[in-house]
Design a protein around this motif. Structure first.
Motif, PDB file in Angstrom:
ATOM      1  N   THR A 277     -14.602  -3.403   1.213  1.00 24.65           N
ATOM      2  CA  THR A 277     -13.775  -4.008   0.167  1.00 24.65           C
ATOM      3  C   THR A 277     -13.426  -2.998  -0.917  1.00 24.65           C
ATOM      4  OG1 THR A 277     -15.773  -4.790  -0.957  1.00 24.65           O
ATOM      5  CG2 THR A 277     -14.715  -6.329   0.568  1.00 24.65           C
ATOM      6  N   THR A 278     -14.253  -1.962  -1.099  1.00 21.28           N
ATOM      7  CA  THR A 278     -13.928  -0.949  -2.114  1.00 21.28           C
ATOM      8  C   THR A 278     -12.687  -0.161  -1.709  1.00 21.28           C
ATOM      9  OG1 THR A 278     -15.439   0.665  -1.112  1.00 21.28           O
ATOM     10  CG2 THR A 278     -16.318  -0.730  -2.863  1.00 21.28           C
ATOM     11  N   SER A 279     -12.542   0.107  -0.414  1.00 29.45           N
ATOM     12  CA  SER A 279     -11.327   0.784   0.055  1.00 29.45           C
ATOM     13  C   SER A 279     -10.109  -0.119  -0.103  1.00 29.45           C
ATOM     14  CB  SER A 279     -11.489   1.209   1.522  1.00 29.45           C
ATOM     15  OG  SER A 279     -12.529   2.144   1.669  1.00 29.45           O
ATOM     16  N   VAL A 280     -10.294  -1.422   0.116  1.00 27.68           N
ATOM     17  CA  VAL A 280      -9.206  -2.387  -0.109  1.00 27.68           C
ATOM     18  C   VAL A 280      -8.755  -2.329  -1.558  1.00 27.68           C
ATOM     19  CG1 VAL A 280      -8.576  -4.837  -0.154  1.00 27.68           C
ATOM     20  CG2 VAL A 280      -9.997  -3.961   1.708  1.00 27.68           C
ATOM     21  N   ARG A 281      -9.710  -2.426  -2.469  1.00 26.35           N
ATOM     22  CA  ARG A 281      -9.382  -2.421  -3.899  1.00 26.35           C
ATOM     23  C   ARG A 281      -8.670  -1.138  -4.299  1.00 26.35           C
ATOM     24  NH1 ARG A 281     -11.867  -5.236  -7.695  1.00 26.35           N
ATOM     25  NH2 ARG A 281     -12.587  -3.412  -8.861  1.00 26.35           N
ATOM     26  N   SER A 282      -9.103  -0.022  -3.717  1.00 22.59           N
ATOM     27  CA  SER A 282      -8.503   1.267  -4.050  1.00 22.59           C
ATOM     28  C   SER A 282      -7.053   1.351  -3.591  1.00 22.59           C
ATOM     29  CB  SER A 282      -9.301   2.402  -3.406  1.00 22.59           C
ATOM     30  OG  SER A 282     -10.629   2.409  -3.855  1.00 22.59           O
ATOM     31  N   LEU A 283      -6.809   1.002  -2.325  1.00 26.86           N
ATOM     32  CA  LEU A 283      -5.463   1.137  -1.763  1.00 26.86           C
ATOM     33  C   LEU A 283      -4.488   0.146  -2.377  1.00 26.86           C
ATOM     34  CD1 LEU A 283      -6.198   1.759   2.023  1.00 26.86           C
ATOM     35  CD2 LEU A 283      -5.508   3.425   0.290  1.00 26.86           C
ATOM     36  N   GLU A 284      -4.927  -1.090  -2.531  1.00 28.00           N
ATOM     37  CA  GLU A 284      -4.037  -2.079  -3.144  1.00 28.00           C
ATOM     38  C   GLU A 284      -3.738  -1.704  -4.593  1.00 28.00           C
ATOM     39  OE1 GLU A 284      -2.530  -4.766  -1.612  1.00 28.00           O
ATOM     40  OE2 GLU A 284      -3.360  -4.023   0.285  1.00 28.00           O
ATOM     41  N   SER A 285      -4.718  -1.171  -5.301  1.00 32.01           N
ATOM     42  CA  SER A 285      -4.490  -0.727  -6.689  1.00 32.01           C
ATOM     43  C   SER A 285      -3.503   0.428  -6.735  1.00 32.01           C
ATOM     44  CB  SER A 285      -5.815  -0.317  -7.339  1.00 32.01           C
ATOM     45  OG  SER A 285      -6.694  -1.420  -7.439  1.00 32.01           O
ATOM     46  N   ALA A 286      -3.670   1.385  -5.816  1.00 36.31           N
ATOM     47  CA  ALA A 286      -2.742   2.518  -5.782  1.00 36.31           C
ATOM     48  C   ALA A 286      -1.321   2.046  -5.511  1.00 36.31           C
ATOM     49  CB  ALA A 286      -3.183   3.516  -4.710  1.00 36.31           C
ATOM     50  N   TYR A 287      -1.175   1.065  -4.623  1.00 37.66           N
ATOM     51  CA  TYR A 287       0.158   0.517  -4.361  1.00 37.66           C
ATOM     52  C   TYR A 287       0.794   0.032  -5.672  1.00 37.66           C
ATOM     53  CZ  TYR A 287       3.826  -2.758  -3.189  1.00 37.66           C
ATOM     54  OH  TYR A 287       5.037  -3.416  -3.151  1.00 37.66           O
ATOM     55  N   ILE A 326       4.349   7.706  -5.753  1.00 34.25           N
ATOM     56  CA  ILE A 326       3.130   8.379  -6.215  1.00 34.25           C
ATOM     57  C   ILE A 326       3.157   9.848  -5.806  1.00 34.25           C
ATOM     58  CG2 ILE A 326       0.614   8.447  -6.062  1.00 34.25           C
ATOM     59  CD1 ILE A 326       0.678   5.428  -5.492  1.00 34.25           C
ATOM     60  N   GLN A 327       3.609  10.120  -4.590  1.00 35.90           N
ATOM     61  CA  GLN A 327       3.706  11.504  -4.116  1.00 35.90           C
ATOM     62  C   GLN A 327       4.618  12.329  -5.021  1.00 35.90           C
ATOM     63  OE1 GLN A 327       4.732  11.940   0.076  1.00 35.90           O
ATOM     64  NE2 GLN A 327       5.749  13.876  -0.337  1.00 35.90           N
ATOM     65  N   GLU A 328       5.767  11.762  -5.373  1.00 37.76           N
ATOM     66  CA  GLU A 328       6.694  12.470  -6.268  1.00 37.76           C
ATOM     67  C   GLU A 328       6.060  12.699  -7.640  1.00 37.76           C
ATOM     68  OE1 GLU A 328      10.308  10.048  -6.134  1.00 37.76           O
ATOM     69  OE2 GLU A 328      11.274  11.758  -5.150  1.00 37.76           O
ATOM     70  N   TYR A 329       5.368  11.694  -8.132  1.00 36.86           N
ATOM     71  CA  TYR A 329       4.683  11.809  -9.422  1.00 36.86           C
ATOM     72  C   TYR A 329       3.650  12.934  -9.379  1.00 36.86           C
ATOM     73  CZ  TYR A 329       0.991  10.633 -12.799  1.00 36.86           C
ATOM     74  OH  TYR A 329       0.025  10.679 -13.773  1.00 36.86           O
ATOM     75  N   MET A 330       2.860  12.996  -8.305  1.00 37.62           N
ATOM     76  CA  MET A 330       1.831  14.027  -8.188  1.00 37.62           C
ATOM     77  C   MET A 330       2.453  15.418  -8.102  1.00 37.62           C
ATOM     78  SD  MET A 330      -0.921  12.114  -5.662  1.00 37.62           S
ATOM     79  CE  MET A 330      -2.171  13.396  -5.833  1.00 37.62           C
ATOM     80  N   GLU A 331       3.568  15.517  -7.397  1.00 35.01           N
ATOM     81  CA  GLU A 331       4.249  16.813  -7.301  1.00 35.01           C
ATOM     82  C   GLU A 331       4.797  17.241  -8.653  1.00 35.01           C
ATOM     83  OE1 GLU A 331       6.997  16.028  -4.167  1.00 35.01           O
ATOM     84  OE2 GLU A 331       5.503  16.355  -2.575  1.00 35.01           O
ATOM     85  N   SER A 332       5.358  16.292  -9.394  1.00 31.70           N
ATOM     86  CA  SER A 332       5.921  16.636 -10.707  1.00 31.70           C
ATOM     87  C   SER A 332       4.832  17.025 -11.700  1.00 31.70           C
ATOM     88  CB  SER A 332       6.727  15.453 -11.262  1.00 31.70           C
ATOM     89  OG  SER A 332       5.878  14.368 -11.592  1.00 31.70           O
ATOM     90  N   MET A 351      -1.135 -11.348  -2.039  1.00 30.49           N
ATOM     91  CA  MET A 351      -0.451 -10.905  -0.828  1.00 30.49           C
ATOM     92  C   MET A 351      -0.709  -9.412  -0.652  1.00 30.49           C
ATOM     93  SD  MET A 351       3.120 -13.059  -1.048  1.00 30.49           S
ATOM     94  CE  MET A 351       3.652 -12.443   0.555  1.00 30.49           C
ATOM     95  N   PHE A 352      -1.385  -9.057   0.434  1.00 32.09           N
ATOM     96  CA  PHE A 352      -1.788  -7.668   0.660  1.00 32.09           C
ATOM     97  C   PHE A 352      -0.575  -6.812   0.999  1.00 32.09           C
ATOM     98  CE2 PHE A 352      -5.598 -10.075   0.947  1.00 32.09           C
ATOM     99  CZ  PHE A 352      -6.588  -9.229   0.473  1.00 32.09           C
ATOM    100  N   GLN A 353      -0.509  -5.651   0.343  1.00 35.27           N
ATOM    101  CA  GLN A 353       0.641  -4.772   0.475  1.00 35.27           C
ATOM    102  C   GLN A 353       0.354  -3.546   1.342  1.00 35.27           C
ATOM    103  OE1 GLN A 353       3.551  -5.878  -0.934  1.00 35.27           O
ATOM    104  NE2 GLN A 353       2.289  -7.661  -1.454  1.00 35.27           N
ATOM    105  N   VAL A 354      -0.907  -3.234   1.560  1.00 36.62           N
ATOM    106  CA  VAL A 354      -1.274  -2.006   2.282  1.00 36.62           C
ATOM    107  C   VAL A 354      -2.171  -2.305   3.473  1.00 36.62           C
ATOM    108  CG1 VAL A 354      -2.297   0.296   2.080  1.00 36.62           C
ATOM    109  CG2 VAL A 354      -1.179  -0.729   0.090  1.00 36.62           C
ATOM    110  N   VAL A 355      -3.154  -3.169   3.285  1.00 36.84           N
ATOM    111  CA  VAL A 355      -4.251  -3.328   4.237  1.00 36.84           C
ATOM    112  C   VAL A 355      -3.886  -4.321   5.345  1.00 36.84           C
ATOM    113  CG1 VAL A 355      -6.679  -3.963   4.490  1.00 36.84           C
ATOM    114  CG2 VAL A 355      -5.902  -2.786   2.426  1.00 36.84           C
ATOM    115  N   ASN A 356      -4.109  -3.905   6.600  1.00 35.19           N
ATOM    116  CA  ASN A 356      -3.858  -4.757   7.774  1.00 35.19           C
ATOM    117  C   ASN A 356      -5.133  -5.236   8.449  1.00 35.19           C
ATOM    118  OD1 ASN A 356      -1.599  -2.229   8.045  1.00 35.19           O
ATOM    119  ND2 ASN A 356      -0.795  -4.304   7.889  1.00 35.19           N
TER     120      ASN A 356
END
Length: 406
Positions: A277-287, A326-332, A351-356
């Protein structure tokens, strides 16, 4: 009625089940991968063993692991009076609130802590311990920096030693309170995933405890594997006490995601299977941070508890679009890794946006984690738990595992 109004009417009693003391796994199995594995796939349930998990992963799927490393966060000092004072590290406050940096601090630091036997430790008193080490004799002193807030300053008299080594010298494994036992030598390696790297968690991401090096190597031959870091806090054990679940005080946890993982999520069509669930929280938060970047709402990665519900789940960017932002932000910003924190609260209606798919243990009744499972597989959470109880599964941190594929 909007999502938050519906959530305010969630009846927590519907997320209760009878968990007897004997169903709680008090000790780990002798072999990590021998645990039972309940496989839930589109309503159907199978009973397997964890060593066969690769056979049930979707063909075009990738796994995301949380590589946080548990620190021995329970520290004991003995006063001259004989009183035993337990200090439980929660989160650093000074000179930095970022866990990764705080573990490398030298000479002195301040942490927010829980204190056992606090009434025996007066605000003006200092505690001392001495250690013989490869660096020579070290004295460690603990004093209150802020008595009311339980902010405690640690000082040690050797400039070569970072705080992470001080903690290793002094601390013991922070087993969950529901195990009702003291940590043993066996817990040091077993309450830790085989892939743990970044020190800072005070509780293990227990879904990963079943993996062995051999299983990881086997999976990696056919399924991409990526890692992130969420430093699990003691708040993960905090029960929901509020009648209105929205009033529950969600703990804030620090996240770090490497640029290579962000790039993968921005370009891949792979199904994402999270380990824990910690990976879920991380990925959904990053989204949701990607959503904020796209909408120019924020440029700091901090996801508040109810942000997704306030934002709504209509007309959202795709997973690729969000992570590309996020990728563009990190590059900038010339960033190799994304750092942030989250309070995200995932409950039915989300509604989950990343996790399947999700690999996870069996959680406490009426907990935030049960609500997350119910959000992920709907009312079938009850069927899964009834079946696990009927088949004699072991529950909680050292318990058995499940693979949930809605």
């Amino acid at each position: 009625m909007n999502l938050l109004e519906k959530a305010s009417q969630i009846d927590l009693k519907k997320y209760q089940y009878e968990l007897s003391e004997e169903r709680i796994a008090k000790f780990p199995l002798s072999e990590r991968d021998q645990s039972q594995l309940l496989v839930y796939q589109k309503g159907a349930i199978q009973h397997q063993h964890f060593y066969d998990i690769k056979s049930f992963l979707p063909k075009k799927s990738s796994l995301i692991f949380n590589n946080t490393k548990v620190i021995p966060a329970r520290i004991h000092f003995l006063k001259q009076s004989g009183a035993n004072i337990e200090i439980f590290l929660l989160s650093p406050t000074d000179p930095t609130p970022e866990v990764a940096q705080a573990m490398l601090v030298k000479n002195k630091c301040i942490w927010h802590c829980m204190v056992g036997n606090r009434k025996r430790w007066k605000s003006q008193d200092h505690l001392e311990r001495f250690f013989e080490t490869e660096y020579g004799k070290i004295k460690v002193t603990a004093t209150y920096s802020d008595y009311e807030q339980n902010h405690i300053q640690f000082e040690w008299d050797n400039e070569a030693v970072p705080f992470v080594e001080i903690v290793e010298l002094m601390g013991s494994t922070p087993l969950p309170p529901y195990l009702n036992r003291s940590a043993t030598e066996e817990d040091k390696p077993r309450y830790q995933t085989v892939y743990s790297k970044n020190e800072g968690a005070v509780a293990a991401p227990t879904a990963g405890l079943h993996f062995t090096d051999a299983i990881l190597k086997d999976i990696q031959q056919s399924h991409p594997i990526h890692e992130l870091t969420l430093h699990v806090g003691a708040g993960t054990f905090q029960p929901i006490k509020a009648n209105n679940v929205l009033e529950h005080n969600m703990h804030c946890e620090q996240i770090q995601i490497e640029k290579s993982t962000i790039e993968f999520l921005a370009k891949s069509d792979s199904e994402i299977i999270t380990v824990g669930t910690t990976s879920v929280r991380s990925l959904e938060s990053a989204y949701w941070f990607g959503v904020q970047l796209i909408n120019k709402e924020a440029d700091t990665f901090h996801i508040k508890k109810l942000y997704p519900y306030e934002k709504g789940f209509e007309n959202l960017p795709s997973r690729k679009e969000s992570f590309y932002a996020i990728q563009e932000y990190m590059e900038s910003e010339n960033l190799d890794s994304l750092h942030g924190d989250t309070e995200i609260f995932i409950f039915p209606g989300y509604m989950f946006q990343v996790v399947n798919g999700l690999i996870t243990n069996f959680h406490q009744p009426e907990s935030t984690l049960i609500l997350l499972i119910a959000a992920f597989i709907g009312e079938d959470w009850q069927k899964v738990y009834d079946e696990a109880l009927k088949k004699g599964y072991r529950f909680l941190s050292y318990g058995d595992s499940s693979l949930l594929l809605p």
